[in-house]
Design a protein around this motif. Structure first.
Motif, PDB file in Angstrom:
ATOM      1  N   VAL A   1     -71.793 -11.154 -41.276  1.00 12.95           N
ATOM      2  CA  VAL A   1     -71.902 -10.202 -40.173  1.00 12.95           C
ATOM      3  C   VAL A   1     -72.036 -10.931 -38.840  1.00 12.95           C
ATOM      4  CG1 VAL A   1     -73.325  -8.354 -39.198  1.00 12.95           C
ATOM      5  CG2 VAL A   1     -72.902  -8.430 -41.656  1.00 12.95           C
ATOM      6  N   SER A   2     -72.716 -12.081 -38.844  1.00 15.04           N
ATOM      7  CA  SER A   2     -72.942 -12.821 -37.600  1.00 15.04           C
ATOM      8  C   SER A   2     -71.677 -13.442 -37.038  1.00 15.04           C
ATOM      9  CB  SER A   2     -73.984 -13.921 -37.832  1.00 15.04           C
ATOM     10  OG  SER A   2     -73.529 -14.832 -38.826  1.00 15.04           O
ATOM     11  N   GLU A   3     -70.568 -13.453 -37.816  1.00 21.08           N
ATOM     12  CA  GLU A   3     -69.315 -14.042 -37.353  1.00 21.08           C
ATOM     13  C   GLU A   3     -68.204 -13.009 -37.213  1.00 21.08           C
ATOM     14  OE1 GLU A   3     -68.174 -17.346 -39.800  1.00 21.08           O
ATOM     15  OE2 GLU A   3     -70.200 -18.179 -39.850  1.00 21.08           O
ATOM     16  N   THR A   4     -68.570 -11.729 -37.185  1.00 21.87           N
ATOM     17  CA  THR A   4     -67.567 -10.665 -37.194  1.00 21.87           C
ATOM     18  C   THR A   4     -66.629 -10.737 -35.992  1.00 21.87           C
ATOM     19  OG1 THR A   4     -69.107  -9.215 -38.351  1.00 21.87           O
ATOM     20  CG2 THR A   4     -67.217  -8.180 -37.303  1.00 21.87           C
ATOM     21  N   ALA A   5     -67.192 -10.830 -34.794  1.00 16.33           N
ATOM     22  CA  ALA A   5     -66.351 -10.808 -33.592  1.00 16.33           C
ATOM     23  C   ALA A   5     -65.447 -12.032 -33.534  1.00 16.33           C
ATOM     24  CB  ALA A   5     -67.225 -10.725 -32.343  1.00 16.33           C
ATOM     25  N   ALA A   6     -65.987 -13.200 -33.860  1.00 14.00           N
ATOM     26  CA  ALA A   6     -65.172 -14.416 -33.839  1.00 14.00           C
ATOM     27  C   ALA A   6     -64.034 -14.336 -34.849  1.00 14.00           C
ATOM     28  CB  ALA A   6     -66.052 -15.637 -34.112  1.00 14.00           C
ATOM     29  N   ALA A   7     -64.330 -13.829 -36.047  1.00 11.38           N
ATOM     30  CA  ALA A   7     -63.302 -13.732 -37.087  1.00 11.38           C
ATOM     31  C   ALA A   7     -62.222 -12.724 -36.714  1.00 11.38           C
ATOM     32  CB  ALA A   7     -63.942 -13.361 -38.421  1.00 11.38           C
ATOM     33  N   ASN A   8     -62.614 -11.566 -36.184  1.00  6.39           N
ATOM     34  CA  ASN A   8     -61.624 -10.571 -35.757  1.00  6.39           C
ATOM     35  C   ASN A   8     -60.806 -11.076 -34.578  1.00  6.39           C
ATOM     36  OD1 ASN A   8     -61.824  -8.278 -37.507  1.00  6.39           O
ATOM     37  ND2 ASN A   8     -63.831  -7.848 -36.634  1.00  6.39           N
ATOM     38  N   SER A   9     -61.448 -11.840 -33.703  1.00  5.55           N
ATOM     39  CA  SER A   9     -60.723 -12.392 -32.558  1.00  5.55           C
ATOM     40  C   SER A   9     -59.672 -13.394 -33.015  1.00  5.55           C
ATOM     41  CB  SER A   9     -61.707 -13.067 -31.598  1.00  5.55           C
ATOM     42  OG  SER A   9     -62.603 -12.137 -31.045  1.00  5.55           O
ATOM     43  N   LEU A  10     -60.012 -14.221 -33.992  1.00  6.04           N
ATOM     44  CA  LEU A  10     -59.041 -15.174 -34.518  1.00  6.04           C
ATOM     45  C   LEU A  10     -57.867 -14.450 -35.164  1.00  6.04           C
ATOM     46  CD1 LEU A  10     -58.311 -18.134 -35.012  1.00  6.04           C
ATOM     47  CD2 LEU A  10     -59.592 -18.004 -37.168  1.00  6.04           C
ATOM     48  N   ASN A  11     -58.143 -13.350 -35.869  1.00  6.18           N
ATOM     49  CA  ASN A  11     -57.075 -12.573 -36.476  1.00  6.18           C
ATOM     50  C   ASN A  11     -56.159 -11.963 -35.422  1.00  6.18           C
ATOM     51  OD1 ASN A  11     -56.367  -9.506 -37.734  1.00  6.18           O
ATOM     52  ND2 ASN A  11     -55.991 -11.246 -39.082  1.00  6.18           N
ATOM     53  N   THR A  12     -56.759 -11.451 -34.332  1.00  2.08           N
ATOM     54  CA  THR A  12     -55.960 -10.928 -33.227  1.00  2.08           C
ATOM     55  C   THR A  12     -55.109 -12.024 -32.600  1.00  2.08           C
ATOM     56  OG1 THR A  12     -57.647  -9.247 -32.752  1.00  2.08           O
ATOM     57  CG2 THR A  12     -56.092  -9.767 -30.989  1.00  2.08           C
ATOM     58  N   LEU A  13     -55.690 -13.208 -32.469  1.00  2.00           N
ATOM     59  CA  LEU A  13     -54.955 -14.341 -31.915  1.00  2.00           C
ATOM     60  C   LEU A  13     -53.756 -14.701 -32.787  1.00  2.00           C
ATOM     61  CD1 LEU A  13     -54.665 -16.710 -29.921  1.00  2.00           C
ATOM     62  CD2 LEU A  13     -56.271 -17.985 -31.358  1.00  2.00           C
TER      63      LEU A  13
END
Length: 484
Positions: A397-409
C-alpha cells in the motif's frame, strides 16, 4: 454527585464515495485533455507564435518530456508526503501552465506553459492511489477502472472540443478554458477528496529522480525527434546510447539505495513486470488510432480514400470512442471481480485487435471509422480498467502511487514509440498529388495492421501474468503477497 456523562467521541464522517470517484475521474479527464489540446493548432502554430515549424514542434515535445519526468517523481512524493497534497500541486501546475500559455504570443512562454501542463500528468495515478486508500472494497474495482479509462476519454473527447473552440474563437480561449477547468477540479478536490493517512515517509531519492529523468529525456527525445533529425544521425544515436548508459547506472543505484525512487525488486515481480510490459505495448496499439483516423478523415476525396472532412468532424468521429471507454469501465470491473483482471486485460487486447483489423477493410465512409473507433475504445476501456488492479494487487500500500505512476509512464512510452513508427511509415508510403505528397492508403493499412499485431502481443504478454485469486478489494491478500 454523579459525574456528568462523557461527551460522545466525534466520529469522522466517511467520504462521500460517489463524489470522490466523480471528482477524481473528472480530474483525470481534464488532465488528459492537455494531450490533444493543441492538435487543431499545429498547422497554424508557426504563424501564431512567429516561429519555425521545427521550433513549434517543441510545443508537443516539451509536454511529453515534462510528463515523463513528473509522473514517477510526483507519484513517489505522493506516497511519502500525501497523495492529495501532490494532487493539488499537480493541479496548480496545470492552472499556472494554462494561464501562461493563454497569455503567450511567442514560442518561449508557450513552451514554458506546456511544460507546466505536462507536469500535471501525475493526476491520474495519484487519483487511482487515493481511491485505493479511501474507497470501500466493493467500489474500488469500478472506480479505478473509470479513473484509468479517463486517460483515453479525455484524449478522445478533447479533440472535438478543442477543434470547436479553435474554429469559433480566438486560439487563446483553448488555454483559458483549460485553466478554468483546472480551477474547477482544484475546488472540487479541496471540497470532496480527503487526505490519506497512508504514507511511507522517509527521504526522497534525489539521485534516483535525476537519473531516471535524464534517462527518460534522452530516450523520448530520440524517439520524438528521430524522424526530423534522422534515425541514423549522430544526435539521435547518441541520445539512444546515453539513455541505455544512464538507465543502467540508475538501476545500479536504485538496487543499492535504502529508499529508492522505484523499488526494482517490487517492479521485477512477474505480475508487475508483465503488466508494465503489456501496458507499454498496449499504449503503442492505442495511439495508432489517434494518428490514423483523424488524418484519413481529413485527406481530400481526390486521393480516392480520403474522406475530405474538417478537423471538427474528425474530432466528432473520435468522440464516441471516449464515451465507449467510460461505458465499458464498469463491465471491466465486473469481469475483473469474477475472473480476475488478467482475463479482463486479455479480453481488452482481443477487442482492440479486432477493431484495428476491421479498420483495414472498412475505411471508405465516415460511419465505418465511427464503428472502428468505438470498437477500439471498448477494448481500451476493458484493458485500462484492468491494469491498476493488476498493479495494486502486487505492491505494498505504501508504494501504490509510485507503482501506478510507473505503469502510466510505460503506457506513455508506448504511445511515443507508436507516434515515431507511424510517422516513419506515413513518410515512406506516399502518393503524389500535383505539388504535394500525401500518405498512401497502404500506409494507413500498415499502421492499422501493426496496431492489431501490437494488441495481440499485449494479449500474449498478459497470458503469462501469474494468476491470482480474484478479490473484491483489489488489494493484495496474504496469499498473493506471499506469492509475490
Amino acid at each position: 454527585m454523579p459525574a456528568a456523562p462523557a461527551e460522545p467521541a466525534e466520529v469522522s464522517t466517511p467520504p462521500k464515495v460517489t463524489a470522490v470517484v466523480a471528482v477524481l475521474a473528472f480530474g483525470g479527464i481534464v488532465v488528459s485533455l492537455m494531450q490533444t489540446l493543441v492538435i487543431p493548432l499545429i498547422p497554424e502554430l508557426p504563424k501564431l507564435l512567429h516561429a519555425t515549424a521545427a521550433g513549434t514542434a517543441w510545443v508537443i515535445t516539451a509536454t511529453l518530456l515534462a510528463a515523463a519526468v513528473a509522473v514517477p517523481v510526483v507519484g513517489r512524493l505522493g506516497d511519502m508526503y500525501g497523495k492529495r497534497r501532490m494532487l493539488l500541486v499537480s493541479l496548480l501546475l496545470l492552472i499556472t501552465g494554462s494561464v501562461i500559455a493563454a497569455l503567450s504570443d511567442s514560442l518561449a512562454p508557450m513552451i514554458v506553459g506546456r511544460v507546466l501542463q505536462g507536469m500535471a500528468s501525475a493526476v491520474i495515478p495519484l487519483g487511482i492511489s487515493i481511491m485505493r486508500d479511501e474507497l470501500p472494497s466493493e467500489r474500488l474495482g469500478s472506480a479505478t477502472a473509470q479513473m484509468s479509462a479517463s486517460l483515453g476519454v479525455g484524449g478522445a473527447l478533447g479533440l472535438p472540443a478543442a477543434a470547436l473552440i479553435a474554429d469559433r474563437f480566438d486560439w487563446h480561449v483553448l488555454f483559458w478554458t483549460s485553466a478554468a477547468l483546472g480551477v474547477i477540479v482544484l475546488a472540487l478536490v479541496l471540497t470532496f477528496v480527503p487526505e490519506s493517512a497512508v504514507r511511507s515517509g522517509g527521504q526522497f531519492d534525489f539521485i534516483g529522480a535525476a537519473g531516471l529523468s535524464a534517462g527518460l529525456i534522452c530516450l523520448l527525445l530520440a524517439i520524438s525527434k528521430g524522424s526530423s533529425w534522422g534515425w541514423g544521425s549522430s544526435r539521435t544515436l547518441g541520445l539512444f546510447g546515453a539513455a541505455v548508459v544512464v538507465v543502467f547506472l540508475w538501476g545500479w543505484w536504485e538496487k543499492r539505495a535504502t529508499q529508492p525512487l522505484v523499488d526494482l525488486r517490487t517492479t521485477a515481480r512477474p505480475q508487475v513486470l508483465l503488466t508494465n510490459l503489456a501496458s507499454a505495448v498496449f499504449g503503442f496499439a492505442m495511439f495508432s488510432m489517434s494518428l490514423v483516423l483523424p488524418t484519413l478523415l481529413q485527406l481530400p476525396k481526390a486521393t480516392g480514400y480520403g474522406l475530405g472532412q474538417s478537423m471538427l468532424t474528425a474530432g466528432l468521429v473520435m468522440g464516441p470512442s471516449g464515451l465507449v471507454m467510460m461505458a465499458t469501465a464498469p463491465f471491466s470491473a465486473s469481469v475483473s471481480k469474477k475472473r480476475g483482471p488478467k482475463v479482463t486485460l486479455m479480453i481488452g487486447a482481443v477487442i482492440v485487435a479486432i477493431g484495428y483489423a476491421l479498420g483495414i477493410v472498412a475505411m471508405s465512409a465516415v460511419w465505418h471509422l465511427i464503428i472502428v473507433s468505438a470498437v477500439i475504445g471498448a477494448g481500451i476501456g476493458f484493458a485500462y480498467g484492468a491494469m491498476p488492479a493488476l498493479i495494486m494487487s502486487a505492491v505494498p500500500v505504501s508504494e501504490t502511487a509510485a507503482a501506478n505512476s510507473l505503469n502510466t509512464l510505460m503506457r506513455s512510452i508506448g504511445t511515443s514509440v507508436s507516434s515515431a513508427v507511424a510517422g516513419v511509415i506515413l513518410a515512406q508510403l506516399t502518393i503524389t498529388m500535383g505539388p504535394v505528397t500525401v500518405p498512401s492508403k497502404t500506409g494507413f493499412q500498415v499502421i492499422l495492421a501493426i496496431g492489431s499485431a501490437a494488441a495481440l502481443i499485449a494479449f500474449a504478454i498478459a497470458a503469462f501474468i501469474p494468476t491470482r485469486r480474484p478479490t473484491d478489494t483489489g488489494k493484495p491478500t496474504p496469499v498473493a503477497a506471499n506469492a509475490a
